[in-house]
Scaffold this motif. Structure first.
Motif, short mmCIF file in Angstrom:
data_model
loop_
_atom_site.label_atom_id
_atom_site.label_comp_id
_atom_site.label_asym_id
_atom_site.label_seq_id
_atom_site.Cartn_x
_atom_site.Cartn_y
_atom_site.Cartn_z
N TYR A 162 84.88 -63.89 45.40
CA TYR A 162 85.58 -64.96 44.69
C TYR A 162 84.71 -66.20 44.64
O TYR A 162 83.77 -66.39 45.42
CB TYR A 162 86.92 -65.26 45.37
N SER A 163 85.05 -67.11 43.74
CA SER A 163 84.25 -68.32 43.58
C SER A 163 84.50 -69.28 44.74
O SER A 163 85.55 -69.26 45.40
CB SER A 163 84.60 -69.01 42.26
N GLY A 164 83.55 -70.17 44.97
CA GLY A 164 83.70 -71.17 46.02
C GLY A 164 84.85 -72.12 45.74
O GLY A 164 85.55 -72.54 46.67
N LEU A 165 85.06 -72.46 44.47
CA LEU A 165 86.16 -73.36 44.12
C LEU A 165 87.50 -72.71 44.45
O LEU A 165 88.40 -73.35 44.99
CB LEU A 165 86.09 -73.70 42.63
N PHE A 166 87.62 -71.43 44.15
CA PHE A 166 88.85 -70.70 44.45
C PHE A 166 89.12 -70.70 45.95
O PHE A 166 90.22 -71.03 46.41
CB PHE A 166 88.72 -69.27 43.93
N LYS A 167 88.11 -70.35 46.75
CA LYS A 167 88.28 -70.31 48.21
C LYS A 167 88.57 -71.69 48.77
O LYS A 167 89.36 -71.84 49.71
CB LYS A 167 87.03 -69.73 48.86
N SER A 168 87.95 -72.72 48.21
CA SER A 168 88.19 -74.07 48.72
C SER A 168 89.64 -74.49 48.50
O SER A 168 90.23 -75.16 49.36
CB SER A 168 87.24 -75.06 48.02
N PHE A 169 90.22 -74.11 47.37
CA PHE A 169 91.63 -74.44 47.14
C PHE A 169 92.51 -73.70 48.14
O PHE A 169 93.45 -74.28 48.71
CB PHE A 169 92.06 -74.09 45.72
N ILE A 170 92.23 -72.43 48.37
CA ILE A 170 93.01 -71.67 49.35
C ILE A 170 92.88 -72.32 50.73
O ILE A 170 93.84 -72.36 51.50
CB ILE A 170 92.55 -70.21 49.40
N ILE A 230 96.78 -60.24 41.79
CA ILE A 230 95.38 -60.66 41.83
C ILE A 230 94.66 -60.24 40.56
O ILE A 230 94.74 -59.08 40.13
CB ILE A 230 94.66 -60.03 43.04
N GLY A 231 93.95 -61.18 39.97
CA GLY A 231 93.10 -60.89 38.82
C GLY A 231 91.70 -61.41 39.06
O GLY A 231 91.50 -62.35 39.84
N ALA A 232 90.72 -60.79 38.44
CA ALA A 232 89.33 -61.24 38.57
C ALA A 232 88.57 -60.84 37.31
O ALA A 232 88.96 -59.92 36.60
CB ALA A 232 88.67 -60.64 39.80
N ASN A 233 87.49 -61.54 37.04
CA ASN A 233 86.67 -61.20 35.89
C ASN A 233 85.20 -61.44 36.19
O ASN A 233 84.85 -62.27 37.03
CB ASN A 233 87.09 -62.00 34.65
N ALA A 234 84.35 -60.66 35.54
CA ALA A 234 82.91 -60.78 35.69
C ALA A 234 82.26 -60.14 34.47
O ALA A 234 82.93 -59.55 33.61
CB ALA A 234 82.43 -60.12 36.98
N GLY A 235 80.95 -60.22 34.43
CA GLY A 235 80.24 -59.71 33.27
C GLY A 235 80.28 -58.20 33.15
O GLY A 235 80.32 -57.66 32.04
N ILE A 284 88.00 -57.11 44.06
CA ILE A 284 89.42 -57.36 44.27
C ILE A 284 89.88 -56.77 45.58
O ILE A 284 90.59 -57.42 46.36
CB ILE A 284 90.26 -56.80 43.10
N ASP A 285 89.45 -55.54 45.87
CA ASP A 285 89.95 -54.85 47.06
C ASP A 285 89.16 -55.14 48.33
O ASP A 285 89.71 -55.10 49.43
CB ASP A 285 89.99 -53.35 46.81
N TYR A 286 87.87 -55.47 48.21
CA TYR A 286 87.12 -55.71 49.45
C TYR A 286 86.97 -57.19 49.77
O TYR A 286 86.55 -57.53 50.88
CB TYR A 286 85.76 -55.01 49.45
N ALA A 287 87.32 -58.09 48.86
CA ALA A 287 87.17 -59.53 49.13
C ALA A 287 88.47 -60.30 48.94
O ALA A 287 88.89 -61.04 49.83
CB ALA A 287 86.08 -60.11 48.23
N ILE A 288 89.12 -60.14 47.78
CA ILE A 288 90.26 -61.01 47.47
C ILE A 288 91.54 -60.53 48.15
O ILE A 288 92.27 -61.33 48.74
CB ILE A 288 90.46 -61.11 45.94
N ARG A 289 91.82 -59.24 48.07
CA ARG A 289 93.05 -58.72 48.69
C ARG A 289 93.08 -58.98 50.20
O ARG A 289 94.12 -59.41 50.73
CB ARG A 289 93.20 -57.22 48.39
N PRO A 290 91.99 -58.76 50.94
CA PRO A 290 92.03 -59.08 52.38
C PRO A 290 92.32 -60.55 52.66
O PRO A 290 92.94 -60.87 53.67
CB PRO A 290 90.63 -58.68 52.86
N LEU A 291 91.86 -61.43 51.79
CA LEU A 291 92.13 -62.86 51.98
C LEU A 291 93.63 -63.13 51.97
O LEU A 291 94.16 -63.82 52.85
CB LEU A 291 91.43 -63.66 50.88
N PHE A 292 94.34 -62.58 50.99
CA PHE A 292 95.77 -62.83 50.88
C PHE A 292 96.57 -62.05 51.92
O PHE A 292 97.63 -62.49 52.37
CB PHE A 292 96.26 -62.56 49.46
#
Length: 214
Positions: free
Chosen positions: A92-100, A115-120, A128-136
């Motif tokens: 996830y982006s630093g801005l996203f993590k900083s808000f959390i 949870i949604g995410a986007n990239a190139g 989503i599953d190895y970084a963002i989901r564990p955070l929540f």
């Protein structure tokens, strides 16, 4: 079923952004699903790029300026949460993590999250599953089982993946709507109840730091 409120966090850095496009589609589909279930729905979108300076100042001082304070209370008091972040360096982006990080650690306890995410490229979809989901999960929120990832190719007219973006959006929205429908509406909660979002979910230090609504 009562009214339901959805808070949407969009962490895109550009304007317009594919992050916001995905967030809007997820929110619209979830609202449609809740309406079908007989609920009145309101949606509040929080663009983190507009709060970047306030978030940094909060991390440095412990005090939330009015705009950030309002955004925090919108997130904490919502019945359900949609979060969308671009993927940078496989996470996830630093801005996203900083808000959390400016939220009270218990503020999202029990809250349904889509949870949604986007990239190139699609090779980042596992973030989503190895970084963002564990955070929540760590924050004791309740992420729905479907995470929605969008690569650049998903926005093209000839997207050819096995499960098209629209299908993934519908599935995730359906799961979030169902999870929200099972919960007591936030509007029906007593703000002075120790189990409410201003009680158990907010530490005394955060109340002193200006993170609670006036």
């Amino acid at each position: 079923m009562g009214a339901r409120r959805i808070a949407v966090i969009s962490a895109g850095l550009s304007n317009p952004s594919s992050t916001r496009m995905l967030a809007d589609r997820l929110a619209a589909e979830t609202a449609n699903r809740l309406t079908e279930l007989g609920s009145e729905v309101s949606v509040d979108v929080i663009e983190l790029r507009d709060l970047a300076h306030d978030i940094t100042n909060n991390l440095l001082t412990g005090f939330a300026p009015p705009a950030l304070d309002s955004a925090i209370n919108t997130v904490v008091s919502a019945d359900g949460l949609i979060v969308v972040t671009p993927i940078f360096s496989t996470s996830y982006s630093g801005l996203f993590k900083s808000f959390i990080d400016v939220l009270d650690p218990d503020a999202l306890t029990g809250k349904p999250v889509l949870i949604g995410a986007n990239a190139g490229t699609a090779r980042h979809s596992l973030a989503i599953d190895y970084a963002i989901r564990p955070l929540f999960t760590y924050l004791h929120a309740e992420p729905v089982s479907t995470g929605v990832f969008a690569a650049s190719s998903d926005w093209g007219a000839k997207a050819d993946d096995v499960a098209p973006l629209s299908t993934r959006i519908e599935r995730g929205a359906r799961e979030l709507a169902a999870a929200m429908a099972r919960r007591e509406p936030a509007a029906d909660k007593d703000p002075f109840d120790p189990g409410s979002y201003l009680g158990e979910g907010r530490s005394f230090g955060h109340l002193l730091g200006g993170l609670a609504g006036e």
